[in-house]
Design an enzyme around this catalytic site. Structure first.
Site, PDB file in Angstrom:
ATOM      1  N   ASN A 167      64.591  25.373  49.942  1.00  0.00           N
ATOM      2  CA  ASN A 167      64.284  25.067  51.349  1.00  0.00           C
ATOM      3  C   ASN A 167      63.034  25.855  51.703  1.00  0.00           C
ATOM      4  O   ASN A 167      62.930  27.039  51.353  1.00  0.00           O
ATOM      5  CB  ASN A 167      65.414  25.523  52.284  1.00  0.00           C
ATOM      6  CG  ASN A 167      66.732  24.810  51.998  1.00  0.00           C
ATOM      7  OD1 ASN A 167      66.811  23.931  51.156  1.00  0.00           O
ATOM      8  ND2 ASN A 167      67.778  25.200  52.708  1.00  0.00           N
ATOM      9  N   TYR A 177      59.999  26.847  54.765  1.00  0.00           N
ATOM     10  CA  TYR A 177      59.475  26.772  56.134  1.00  0.00           C
ATOM     11  C   TYR A 177      58.208  27.588  56.377  1.00  0.00           C
ATOM     12  O   TYR A 177      57.320  27.163  57.069  1.00  0.00           O
ATOM     13  CB  TYR A 177      60.542  27.239  57.141  1.00  0.00           C
ATOM     14  CG  TYR A 177      61.686  26.275  57.259  1.00  0.00           C
ATOM     15  CD1 TYR A 177      61.615  25.194  58.123  1.00  0.00           C
ATOM     16  CD2 TYR A 177      62.831  26.432  56.474  1.00  0.00           C
ATOM     17  CE1 TYR A 177      62.650  24.282  58.218  1.00  0.00           C
ATOM     18  CE2 TYR A 177      63.879  25.518  56.568  1.00  0.00           C
ATOM     19  CZ  TYR A 177      63.777  24.447  57.438  1.00  0.00           C
ATOM     20  OH  TYR A 177      64.800  23.537  57.520  1.00  0.00           O
ATOM     21  N   ARG A 217      71.306  14.124  53.205  1.00  0.00           N
ATOM     22  CA  ARG A 217      72.016  15.375  52.964  1.00  0.00           C
ATOM     23  C   ARG A 217      72.756  15.780  54.239  1.00  0.00           C
ATOM     24  O   ARG A 217      72.121  15.925  55.298  1.00  0.00           O
ATOM     25  CB  ARG A 217      70.996  16.466  52.568  1.00  0.00           C
ATOM     26  CG  ARG A 217      71.625  17.816  52.411  1.00  0.00           C
ATOM     27  CD  ARG A 217      70.647  18.943  52.099  1.00  0.00           C
ATOM     28  NE  ARG A 217      71.391  20.174  52.251  1.00  0.00           N
ATOM     29  CZ  ARG A 217      70.901  21.340  52.618  1.00  0.00           C
ATOM     30  NH1 ARG A 217      69.598  21.480  52.834  1.00  0.00           N
ATOM     31  NH2 ARG A 217      71.674  22.388  52.752  1.00  0.00           N
ATOM     32  N   GLU A 244      71.443  28.609  51.910  1.00  0.00           N
ATOM     33  CA  GLU A 244      70.668  29.769  52.368  1.00  0.00           C
ATOM     34  C   GLU A 244      71.486  31.034  52.613  1.00  0.00           C
ATOM     35  O   GLU A 244      71.577  31.530  53.755  1.00  0.00           O
ATOM     36  CB  GLU A 244      69.916  29.410  53.649  1.00  0.00           C
ATOM     37  CG  GLU A 244      68.943  28.285  53.470  1.00  0.00           C
ATOM     38  CD  GLU A 244      68.125  28.005  54.720  1.00  0.00           C
ATOM     39  OE1 GLU A 244      68.445  28.576  55.773  1.00  0.00           O
ATOM     40  OE2 GLU A 244      67.167  27.240  54.634  1.00  0.00           O
ATOM     41  N   GLU A 294      64.976  21.155  52.123  1.00  0.00           N
ATOM     42  CA  GLU A 294      64.657  21.264  53.552  1.00  0.00           C
ATOM     43  C   GLU A 294      63.190  21.614  53.686  1.00  0.00           C
ATOM     44  O   GLU A 294      62.679  22.452  52.931  1.00  0.00           O
ATOM     45  CB  GLU A 294      65.448  22.403  54.225  1.00  0.00           C
ATOM     46  CG  GLU A 294      66.869  22.086  54.561  1.00  0.00           C
ATOM     47  CD  GLU A 294      67.551  23.214  55.332  1.00  0.00           C
ATOM     48  OE1 GLU A 294      66.866  23.956  56.062  1.00  0.00           O
ATOM     49  OE2 GLU A 294      68.777  23.331  55.198  1.00  0.00           O
ATOM     50  N   HIS A 334      77.577  25.189  55.093  1.00  0.00           N
ATOM     51  CA  HIS A 334      76.355  25.373  55.882  1.00  0.00           C
ATOM     52  C   HIS A 334      76.708  26.217  57.111  1.00  0.00           C
ATOM     53  O   HIS A 334      76.646  25.762  58.241  1.00  0.00           O
ATOM     54  CB  HIS A 334      75.753  24.023  56.269  1.00  0.00           C
ATOM     55  CG  HIS A 334      74.291  24.082  56.613  1.00  0.00           C
ATOM     56  ND1 HIS A 334      73.323  23.347  55.960  1.00  0.00           N
ATOM     57  CD2 HIS A 334      73.625  24.812  57.539  1.00  0.00           C
ATOM     58  CE1 HIS A 334      72.138  23.608  56.479  1.00  0.00           C
ATOM     59  NE2 HIS A 334      72.292  24.495  57.436  1.00  0.00           N
TER      60      HIS A 334
HETATM   61  C1  BGC Z   1      68.749  25.944  58.112  1.00  0.00           C
HETATM   62  C2  BGC Z   1      68.963  24.872  59.159  1.00  0.00           C
HETATM   63  C3  BGC Z   1      68.091  25.165  60.369  1.00  0.00           C
HETATM   64  C4  BGC Z   1      66.645  25.175  59.919  1.00  0.00           C
HETATM   65  C5  BGC Z   1      65.637  25.359  61.031  1.00  0.00           C
HETATM   66  C6  BGC Z   1      67.292  26.325  57.924  1.00  0.00           C
HETATM   67  O1  BGC Z   1      67.178  27.647  57.584  1.00  0.00           O
HETATM   68  O2  BGC Z   1      69.341  25.578  56.903  1.00  0.00           O
HETATM   69  O3  BGC Z   1      70.316  24.816  59.481  1.00  0.00           O
HETATM   70  O4  BGC Z   1      68.289  24.262  61.394  1.00  0.00           O
HETATM   71  O5  BGC Z   1      66.486  26.248  59.032  1.00  0.00           O
HETATM   72  O6  BGC Z   1      65.801  26.566  61.659  1.00  0.00           O
END
Ligand code: BGC
Length: 513
Positions: free
Chosen positions: A323, A325, A93, A183, A394, A138
């Site tokens: 995505n 995290y 991607r 995002e 992601e 992006h």
């Molecule tokens: C974004 C990326 C970023 C990653 C880590 C995501 O929210 O799409 O561009 O590098 O987070 O911070």
């Protein structure tokens, strides 16, 4: 040894299979143009908002750096393709830089250089059997469009639509998966809420909502253009991808605050597109309209959709881009308590306060590790929007690596992939692919080159920006190759597991006899 292992894997059957990903499940890795390409002013490329922001406000980036050279992928892209192939990726991607393809921002001039760059990259991936997955936006908006209001100008939906038509026309024969916008919650809410990201404008509770509405409409426009003009011949898929932060109540009786935060973070971009009824999430719309009225605004700061717009947007997806995290806890603000800014420490429009649990290890300024949240979030999407096909686009962890032995990242990937398997196997959530963020270290926005997230380390001092695999790259490669989590970093099904399963199986055989 391999043969014996294979033999026992047949014997132990189900136990071994349970760590396997479903057939057809795909693995990839991702990057984004501004974070890796460099060559910010080569040929006829014009400036994006990130070029201008990082040049004019170096203080806004922790190390005063910028993406002028970054990983120099504009020149080193062949090495990137080689890395994707070394990892055994099913797909890679990457994003198109709007200003590299359309230096004016508009379609009256298409750059020959930009056209060739992405075409060569796509061809090289396909030659290696790797599918290109292309993000159209992006975060690197043409500065020329920012000067006209950028994402707060409703005309951006048309401008974006025209740009995407050029990309579909040039590459649609070879690209079958398109991501319209990446995002929006970050480039709208986080950006306008703090000024920490380009364009560096602070407009709390106003700019972000204008950007939200225009982004949703721009996405829908891009989807409809593909659907009507390109899908019949190219048969590809198009959607947006959201970042989903998991919110859970600090105590059980705070569930309402978590539900509201989930709607403000994810629902705001998902409900108009993926729900049956379309439009903003109702409770959110009601509360923001009420708050706006109390503040003396004649209309809601969250601009309403017309019925026609609702219909235009509803159903404009081919998959749910996801995505992931991190997570936060939520609680209702106490009477008179000042609530911090969204999306950082609170949601003033909802009277919700955000925090984290003490047992979620901190990986960076904003990433607190809580793998179970990934499974919970996947189920939430299914519960809210039905049995939609989810593409995890992601997932990754930031560190400050000084050597290649990033065992903490190996653990992060293993723990999160385990949750993906549980969501698929136990909760029956439809997940089709997983994407590691990121393939190579790169320019981490306001964190410059301080945060490292790559499977491959990049030496930013070396003229060729040399890339070297970390332990996590070897691990991920083994997962992809075995299509399972029963691997160690040397790409073997672990001996301990085999010994355990062997003894287990023999015991069952003896018992049966
Ligand atoms: C974004 C990326 C970023 C990653 C880590 C995501 O929210 O799409 O561009 O590098 O987070 O911070």
């Amino acid at each position: 040894m391999k043969f014996i292992q294979h033999f026992f894997s047949i014997l132990v059957g189900t136990a071994y299979c349970s760590r396997k990903f479903p057939p057809g499940f795909k693995f990839g890795a991702a990057t984004a143009a501004y974070q890796i390409e460099g060559a910010w002013n080569i040929s006829d490329k014009s400036e994006s908002i990130w070029d201008v922001f990082s040049h004019e406000r170096p203080g806004a980036i922790v190390d005063g750096s910028n993406g002028d050279v970054a990983c120099d992928s504009y020149h080193q892209w062949r090495r990137d393709v080689e890395i994707a192939s070394e990892l055994g990726l099913h797909f890679y991607r990457f994003s198109i830089s709007w200003t590299r393809l359309l230096p004016n921002g508009f379609t009256n001039h298409v750059s020959e250089d930009g056209k060739r760059y992405y075409s060569d990259l796509i061809d090289a991936l396909l030659e290696k059997g790797i599918q290109p997955v292309v993000t159209l936006y992006h975060w690197d908006l043409p500065q020329s469009l920012q000067n006209l209001g950028g994402w707060t100008n409703p005309l951006i939906a048309d401008w974006f639509g025209q740009y995407t038509r050029v990309a579909y026309t040039l590459y649609g024969d070879r690209v079958k998966t398109w991501i319209t916008i990446n995002e929006p919650v970050i480039y709208c809410q986080a950006s306008y809420g703090s000024g920490l990201h380009a364009p560096g404008i602070i407009s709390i509770g106003l700019g972000g909502y204008l950007c939200s509405k225009n982004s949703v409409l721009a996405h829908a426009k891009a989807w409809r253009i593909y659907d009507e003009e390109f899908r019949p011949k190219y048969k590809g898929k198009v959607s947006l991808t959201n970042q989903l932060t998991w919110f859970e109540p600090v105590t059980e009786d705070e569930q309402e605050s978590a539900d509201l935060a989930l709607q403000l973070w994810t629902g705001i971009y998902a409900h108009p597109i993926f729900s049956e009824e379309g439009g903003w999430p109702a409770e959110l719309e009601k509360r923001i309209a009420e708050k706006s009225r109390q503040e003396g605004y004649p209309v809601s700061r969250l601009p309403p959709f017309t019925e026609e717009e609702k219909e235009f947007v509803r159903g404009t997806y081919d998959f749910f881009g996801f995505n992931f995290y991190t997570a936060r806890t939520t609680r209702k603000a106490k009477a008179g308590e000042e609530v911090g800014p969204w999306p950082f420490t609170g949601a003033p429009d909802l009277g919700v306060v955000l925090s984290v649990r003490a047992d979620w290890p901190r990986a960076s300024d904003w990433i607190f590790i809580y793998p179970k949240a990934l499974r919970l979030q996947l189920s939430w999407v299914k519960q809210q929007y039905g049995d939609v096909d989810i593409f995890i686009l992601e997932n990754g962890i930031a560190g400050h690596d000084t050597d290649l032995d990033d065992q903490y990242r190996v653990k992060f990937y293993r723990d999160h992939l385990e949750q993906v398997l549980l969501a698929i196997q136990e909760d029956d959530v439809k997940v089709s692919c997983y994407t590691a963020w990121t393939m190579i270290d790169n320019f981490e926005w306001s964190d410059g080159y301080r945060s490292k997230l790559g499977l491959y380390e990049v030496d930013f001092e070396a003229p060729a920006r040399t890339r070297r695999p970390r332990a996590s790259a070897h691990y991920y490669k083994s997962v992809i190759k075995s299509h399972s989590l029963d691997v160690d970093i040397n790409n073997k099904i672990t001996d301990e597991l085999y010994n355990f399963l062997f003894i287990f199986r023999v015991r069952i055989l003896i018992l049966k006899l």
